[in-house]
Each structure stands twice: as structure tokens, then as C-alpha cells.
Design a protein around this motif. Structure first.
Motif, PDB file in Angstrom:
ATOM      1  N   ASN A  22     -85.889  99.732  95.485  1.00  0.00           N
ATOM      2  CA  ASN A  22     -85.081 100.367  93.924  1.00  0.00           C
ATOM      3  C   ASN A  22     -86.066 100.697  92.821  1.00  0.00           C
ATOM      4  O   ASN A  22     -85.358 102.195  93.023  1.00  0.00           O
ATOM      5  CB  ASN A  22     -84.516  98.626  93.094  1.00  0.00           C
ATOM      6  CG  ASN A  22     -83.588  98.190  93.945  1.00  0.00           C
ATOM      7  OD1 ASN A  22     -83.412  98.725  94.810  1.00  0.00           O
ATOM      8  ND2 ASN A  22     -82.986  96.954  93.427  1.00  0.00           N
ATOM      9  N   ARG A  24     -88.282 102.648  93.449  1.00  0.00           N
ATOM     10  CA  ARG A  24     -89.019 104.363  94.285  1.00  0.00           C
ATOM     11  C   ARG A  24     -87.688 105.179  94.344  1.00  0.00           C
ATOM     12  O   ARG A  24     -87.854 106.064  94.109  1.00  0.00           O
ATOM     13  CB  ARG A  24     -89.709 103.967  95.633  1.00  0.00           C
ATOM     14  CG  ARG A  24     -89.415 105.458  96.164  1.00  0.00           C
ATOM     15  CD  ARG A  24     -89.728 105.649  97.618  1.00  0.00           C
ATOM     16  NE  ARG A  24     -91.447 104.434  97.740  1.00  0.00           N
ATOM     17  CZ  ARG A  24     -91.566 103.212  98.211  1.00  0.00           C
ATOM     18  NH1 ARG A  24     -90.634 102.458  98.837  1.00  0.00           N
ATOM     19  NH2 ARG A  24     -93.566 102.672  98.153  1.00  0.00           N
ATOM     20  N   ARG A  25     -86.639 104.310  94.491  1.00  0.00           N
ATOM     21  CA  ARG A  25     -84.971 105.079  94.821  1.00  0.00           C
ATOM     22  C   ARG A  25     -84.866 105.536  93.542  1.00  0.00           C
ATOM     23  O   ARG A  25     -84.567 107.090  93.172  1.00  0.00           O
ATOM     24  CB  ARG A  25     -84.380 104.321  95.317  1.00  0.00           C
ATOM     25  CG  ARG A  25     -82.809 104.863  95.423  1.00  0.00           C
ATOM     26  CD  ARG A  25     -82.090 103.979  96.046  1.00  0.00           C
ATOM     27  NE  ARG A  25     -81.353 102.833  95.652  1.00  0.00           N
ATOM     28  CZ  ARG A  25     -80.897 102.209  94.050  1.00  0.00           C
ATOM     29  NH1 ARG A  25     -80.834 103.474  93.376  1.00  0.00           N
ATOM     30  NH2 ARG A  25     -81.539 100.778  93.383  1.00  0.00           N
ATOM     31  N   ILE A  26     -85.192 105.339  92.493  1.00  0.00           N
ATOM     32  CA  ILE A  26     -84.319 105.433  91.405  1.00  0.00           C
ATOM     33  C   ILE A  26     -85.576 106.474  90.614  1.00  0.00           C
ATOM     34  O   ILE A  26     -84.808 107.731  90.281  1.00  0.00           O
ATOM     35  CB  ILE A  26     -84.394 104.199  90.362  1.00  0.00           C
ATOM     36  CG1 ILE A  26     -83.424 103.286  90.559  1.00  0.00           C
ATOM     37  CG2 ILE A  26     -84.530 105.042  89.024  1.00  0.00           C
ATOM     38  CD1 ILE A  26     -83.652 102.163  90.066  1.00  0.00           C
ATOM     39  N   ARG A  27     -86.824 106.755  90.673  1.00  0.00           N
ATOM     40  CA  ARG A  27     -88.021 106.898  90.628  1.00  0.00           C
ATOM     41  C   ARG A  27     -87.529 108.650  91.181  1.00  0.00           C
ATOM     42  O   ARG A  27     -87.603 109.423  90.497  1.00  0.00           O
ATOM     43  CB  ARG A  27     -89.632 107.061  90.713  1.00  0.00           C
ATOM     44  CG  ARG A  27     -90.017 108.114  90.607  1.00  0.00           C
ATOM     45  CD  ARG A  27     -91.433 107.782  91.143  1.00  0.00           C
ATOM     46  NE  ARG A  27     -91.687 107.519  92.312  1.00  0.00           N
ATOM     47  CZ  ARG A  27     -91.942 108.138  93.384  1.00  0.00           C
ATOM     48  NH1 ARG A  27     -91.990 109.642  93.390  1.00  0.00           N
ATOM     49  NH2 ARG A  27     -91.641 107.614  94.353  1.00  0.00           N
ATOM     50  N   ARG A  28     -87.181 108.529  92.589  1.00  0.00           N
ATOM     51  CA  ARG A  28     -87.280 109.856  93.595  1.00  0.00           C
ATOM     52  C   ARG A  28     -85.219 110.364  93.054  1.00  0.00           C
ATOM     53  O   ARG A  28     -85.376 111.788  93.058  1.00  0.00           O
ATOM     54  CB  ARG A  28     -86.457 109.695  94.719  1.00  0.00           C
ATOM     55  CG  ARG A  28     -88.245 109.299  95.514  1.00  0.00           C
ATOM     56  CD  ARG A  28     -88.166 108.971  97.022  1.00  0.00           C
ATOM     57  NE  ARG A  28     -89.247 108.634  97.529  1.00  0.00           N
ATOM     58  CZ  ARG A  28     -89.901 108.659  98.616  1.00  0.00           C
ATOM     59  NH1 ARG A  28     -88.545 108.011  99.387  1.00  0.00           N
ATOM     60  NH2 ARG A  28     -91.268 108.021  98.860  1.00  0.00           N
ATOM     61  N   THR A  29     -84.705 109.500  92.883  1.00  0.00           N
ATOM     62  CA  THR A  29     -83.199 110.037  92.191  1.00  0.00           C
ATOM     63  C   THR A  29     -83.415 110.782  90.656  1.00  0.00           C
ATOM     64  O   THR A  29     -82.732 111.630  90.975  1.00  0.00           O
ATOM     65  CB  THR A  29     -82.074 109.106  91.908  1.00  0.00           C
ATOM     66  OG1 THR A  29     -81.817 108.398  93.614  1.00  0.00           O
ATOM     67  CG2 THR A  29     -80.568 109.706  91.749  1.00  0.00           C
ATOM     68  N   SER A  30     -84.785 110.079  90.165  1.00  0.00           N
ATOM     69  CA  SER A  30     -84.374 110.841  88.992  1.00  0.00           C
ATOM     70  C   SER A  30     -85.697 112.738  89.149  1.00  0.00           C
ATOM     71  O   SER A  30     -85.486 112.614  88.337  1.00  0.00           O
ATOM     72  CB  SER A  30     -85.432 109.848  87.985  1.00  0.00           C
ATOM     73  OG  SER A  30     -86.495 110.052  88.273  1.00  0.00           O
ATOM     74  N   GLY A  31     -86.048 112.394  90.195  1.00  0.00           N
ATOM     75  CA  GLY A  31     -86.983 114.224  90.103  1.00  0.00           C
ATOM     76  C   GLY A  31     -88.435 114.005  89.320  1.00  0.00           C
ATOM     77  O   GLY A  31     -88.866 114.545  89.444  1.00  0.00           O
ATOM     78  N   ASP A  81     -78.382  96.484  96.372  1.00  0.00           N
ATOM     79  CA  ASP A  81     -77.706  97.503  96.894  1.00  0.00           C
ATOM     80  C   ASP A  81     -77.112  97.894  97.943  1.00  0.00           C
ATOM     81  O   ASP A  81     -77.413  97.669  99.646  1.00  0.00           O
ATOM     82  CB  ASP A  81     -78.083  99.142  96.623  1.00  0.00           C
ATOM     83  CG  ASP A  81     -77.794  99.216  95.154  1.00  0.00           C
ATOM     84  OD1 ASP A  81     -78.105  98.393  93.974  1.00  0.00           O
ATOM     85  OD2 ASP A  81     -79.187  99.921  94.525  1.00  0.00           O
TER      86      ASP A  81
END
Length: 81
Positions: A22, A24-31, A81
Motif C-alpha cells: 500500500n 509503495r502504491r500510494i507513494r508512486r501514485t503521488s509521484g 484493496d
């Protein structure tokens, strides 16, 4: 247990793996890079990497700092998710 139509517990996935995925996904989504997030959260980039890879168990205080740096609620790190 179900919260906001999302499961909070999935027995076949280790909690460290779920939090890491989660995060990693959130960090990457935030750029945001690991280095930038680590700096904003006040932790070492290597420690952040280990958290994302499910190899380390951060304290609640560290998770709160990471969530704050990402501008999310800490619970989002635990959702399935």
C-alpha cells in the motif's frame, strides 16, 4: 472485518507485506520518490525501502510520520484493496 467496503484483514498476506504494498502504491501514485518521502517523514531511505518490501516492521509513530508526509490517513496503509 469490513470498513468502508474494504477488508482490513486478509489472512494469507503478511501485514508487513500489505503495508509495504500500500505504501509503495500510494507513494508512486503521488509521484514521490523514496528519497523525498523518507526525508519528509524523517527516516532513512533504506528503512523506507525495507518497509515497502515487507522486510521491516515500523512503529506506529513511524507509520504516522509516513502517512503525514503522504497527506493520507494512517488507516490507508492497512486497507486491503
Amino acid at each position: 472485518m469490513v470498513c468502508a467496503q474494504r477488508k482490513l484483514y486478509r489472512p494469507f498476506m503478511d501485514i508487513r507485506e500489505r503495508v509495504g504494498a500500500n505504501l509503495r502504491r500510494i507513494r508512486r501514485t503521488s509521484g514521490m520518490s523514496q528519497e523525498v518521502l523518507a526525508h519528509r517523514a524523517g527516516i532513512a531511505p533504506s528503512f523506507l525501502s525495507q518497509i515497502e518490501n515487507g522486510k521491516r516492521s515500523p512503529t506506529i509513530t513511524t507509520l504516522d510520520a509516513i502517512a503525514g508526509a503522504l497527506s493520507i490517513q494512517i488507516v490507508e496503509l492497512f486497507l486491503d484493496d
